[in-house]
Scaffold this active site. Structure first.
Site, mmCIF file in Angstrom:
data_model
loop_
_atom_site.group_PDB
_atom_site.id
_atom_site.type_symbol
_atom_site.label_atom_id
_atom_site.label_comp_id
_atom_site.label_asym_id
_atom_site.label_seq_id
_atom_site.Cartn_x
_atom_site.Cartn_y
_atom_site.Cartn_z
ATOM 1 N N PHE A 138 0.644 -1.347 0.087
ATOM 2 C CA PHE A 138 -0.057 0.003 0.135
ATOM 3 C C PHE A 138 0.821 1.224 -0.088
ATOM 4 O O PHE A 138 1.611 1.380 0.824
ATOM 5 C CB PHE A 138 -0.986 0.274 1.036
ATOM 6 C CG PHE A 138 -2.044 1.355 1.246
ATOM 7 C CD1 PHE A 138 -2.937 1.295 0.436
ATOM 8 C CD2 PHE A 138 -1.491 2.520 1.717
ATOM 9 C CE1 PHE A 138 -3.740 2.265 0.158
ATOM 10 C CE2 PHE A 138 -2.409 3.415 1.605
ATOM 11 C CZ PHE A 138 -3.588 3.510 0.835
ATOM 12 N N ASP A 223 9.140 3.049 1.983
ATOM 13 C CA ASP A 223 8.131 3.646 2.440
ATOM 14 C C ASP A 223 7.673 3.449 3.845
ATOM 15 O O ASP A 223 7.149 2.447 4.215
ATOM 16 C CB ASP A 223 6.959 3.188 1.549
ATOM 17 C CG ASP A 223 5.596 3.918 1.790
ATOM 18 O OD1 ASP A 223 5.396 4.699 2.722
ATOM 19 O OD2 ASP A 223 4.480 3.803 1.130
ATOM 20 N N LYS A 252 2.254 10.862 7.338
ATOM 21 C CA LYS A 252 1.427 10.557 8.681
ATOM 22 C C LYS A 252 1.963 11.168 9.815
ATOM 23 O O LYS A 252 1.921 12.404 10.052
ATOM 24 C CB LYS A 252 1.241 9.039 8.892
ATOM 25 C CG LYS A 252 0.477 8.395 7.651
ATOM 26 C CD LYS A 252 -0.228 6.925 7.897
ATOM 27 C CE LYS A 252 -1.101 6.852 6.957
ATOM 28 N NZ LYS A 252 -0.783 5.595 5.816
HETATM 29 C C1 PLP Z 1 -1.067 5.782 4.360
HETATM 30 C C2 PLP Z 1 0.070 5.287 3.764
HETATM 31 C C3 PLP Z 1 0.256 6.012 2.342
HETATM 32 C C4 PLP Z 1 -0.528 7.001 1.736
HETATM 33 O O1 PLP Z 1 -0.432 8.283 2.691
HETATM 34 P P1 PLP Z 1 -1.794 9.235 2.146
HETATM 35 O O2 PLP Z 1 -1.284 10.332 3.145
HETATM 36 O O3 PLP Z 1 -2.807 8.648 2.524
HETATM 37 O O4 PLP Z 1 -1.611 9.544 0.872
HETATM 38 C C5 PLP Z 1 1.382 5.615 1.724
HETATM 39 N N1 PLP Z 1 2.419 4.541 2.241
HETATM 40 C C6 PLP Z 1 1.902 3.764 3.345
HETATM 41 C C7 PLP Z 1 2.793 2.688 3.818
HETATM 42 C C8 PLP Z 1 0.878 4.308 4.023
HETATM 43 O O5 PLP Z 1 0.714 3.462 5.049
#
Ligand code: PLP
Length: 401
Positions: A138, A223, A252
């Site tokens: 994700f 990520d 986040k």
């Molecule tokens: C939440 C998340 C995203 C996307 O972040 P947004 O602020 O919702 O665009 C990307 N990578 C990971 C691992 C995430 O948990």
């Protein structure tokens, strides 16, 4: 039905299926609904609220900067952006950062950096660069990013997607080596897959991937939007494997639970591919975001939130393992990033979350079978004991029903 739920359902696109609770206030690990009922937040907005709701130092930083200067665009320098990025780079061992707002934007930034690096430094032919990602990943919801997803619903009806993105099984370093070609620019990976259900890869996986990437001159991009900033018990989850990635994506919790703040961080040589006009964001790196994000990093350090996550996460896993229920098929995680897998033939994770809500615990299912337990990192041992007791009761009741 609750009038706020009715109103939201009428005017807001139905791209989510929220639990039927209307939240009006938050403080620390708690949130309150419009009837005054208190809940312990075991979701932390997917780790955006790792500092807890309304952290006093973050509220103060937000207020002070809001009254001083908020948004000017990157057409000008400010007295806040440099200090924020210096701190972010020092903490993570990276040289430079590119500030954005949402996580998805920072992932897009990483992909653009990797592609341009491939063309201008590695010598890949125009438009041939490949990015390797993992099944179950994700990385957000933009078109390029859902193009990398193995989740059918994320893509269904939204094609066509950009080419040059390929996918391999998660946790399998040999699959990475097999997938690399001379055109491979980067391997983009989550050190622990969050949305896929808190999937922890085999020990040493990331370290092996880092070695393979170095051998083939491929950028390793982690990520850590969800796993970073203390969530898994270290500042960065990649540190569990002693890995410093070539590119790092944060988001986040970087916004301290106040604002959308994200960044792509990297070595100087990679970041140097960006020249004025290549990439940008009206809001990225604004002084309000920068002041709050700098304070968020300071609070993380001052309160030792990563160490706290390690210690309390171990405790939470132990306590969960002592629950004797036929409904639990697996418990996994690192730090305060824990997933409880529910036997899908006996109950749904959604029904468990709904029952927990009735008892004042908010969480959300992921992938239908996993209950996510990821509280703000300021949670206490006693609060975790209480959550575990609620979960044990809910599971016991679900067996009878
Ligand atoms: C939440 C998340 C995203 C996307 O972040 P947004 O602020 O919702 O665009 C990307 N990578 C990971 C691992 C995430 O948990």
């Amino acid at each position: 039905m609750d009038p706020f739920i009715e109103l939201e359902n009428e005017y807001c696109a139905r791209n989510y299926l929220p639990l039927p609770v209307v939240l009006v206030r938050g403080e620390g690990v708690y949130v309150w609904d419009n009837d005054g009922k208190r809940y312990l937040d075991m979701m932390s907005a997917y780790s955006a609220v790792s500092h807890g709701h309304g952290h006093p130092r973050l509220v103060a930083a937000l207020k002070e900067q809001a009254s001083q200067l908020t948004i000017v665009s990157r057409a000008f320098y400010t007295d806040k952006l440099g200090a924020f990025l210096k701190k972010a780079c020092e903490l993570t061992g990276q040289d430079m950062a590119l500030p954005m707002n949402t996580g998805a934007e920072a992932v897009e930034t990483a992909i653009k950096a990797a592609r341009k690096w491939a063309y201008t430094v590695k010598g890949v032919e125009d438009d041939q660069a490949e990015i390797i990602t993992c099944e179950g990943n994700f990385h957000g919801r933009t078109l390029a990013i859902v193009g990398m997803s193995s989740e059918v619903q994320y893509k269904d009806g939204f094609g066509p997607f950009p080419p040059g993105l390929k996918s391999i099984p998660y946790g399998d370093a040999a699959a990475l080596e097999a997938a690399i070609t001379p055109n491979t620019a980067a391997f983009l990976v989550e050190p622990i897959q969050g949305e896929a259900g808190i999937n922890v890869p085999p020990a040493g996986y990331l370290k092996r991937c880092a070695e393979i990437c170095r051998k083939h001159n491929v950028l390793l991009i982690c990520d850590e939007i969800q796993t970073g900033l203390g969530r898994t018990g270290k500042l960065l989850a990649s540190q569990h494997d002693g890995v410093k990635p070539d590119g790092l994506i944060l988001g986040k919790a970087l916004g301290g639970g106040m604002l959308a703040v994200s960044a792509f961080l990297s070595r100087r040589e990679v970041m140097a591919v960006f020249t004025p006009g290549d990439h940008g964001s009206t809001f990225g790196g604004n002084p309000l975001s920068s002041a709050v994000a700098l304070e968020a990093l300071n609070v993380l350090e001052d309160e030792g939130l990563a160490a706290r996550s390690a210690q309390l996460g171990r405790y939470l896993l132990e306590q969960l393992q002592s629950i004797d229920s036929p409904l639990i098929t697996d418990i996994r995680g690192k730090g305060l990033f824990v997933g409880v897998e529910i036997a899908s033939n006996k109950a749904t994770a959604r029904s468990v979350c709904e029952a927990l809500m009735g008892r004042g615990v908010l969480s959300k299912e992921t992938h239908e079978t996993v209950v996510r337990l990821a509280p703000p990192l300021v949670v206490t041992k006693e609060q975790l004991d209480w959550v575990v007791a609620q979960l044990a009761d809910v599971l016991a009741e679900s067996v009878v029903a």
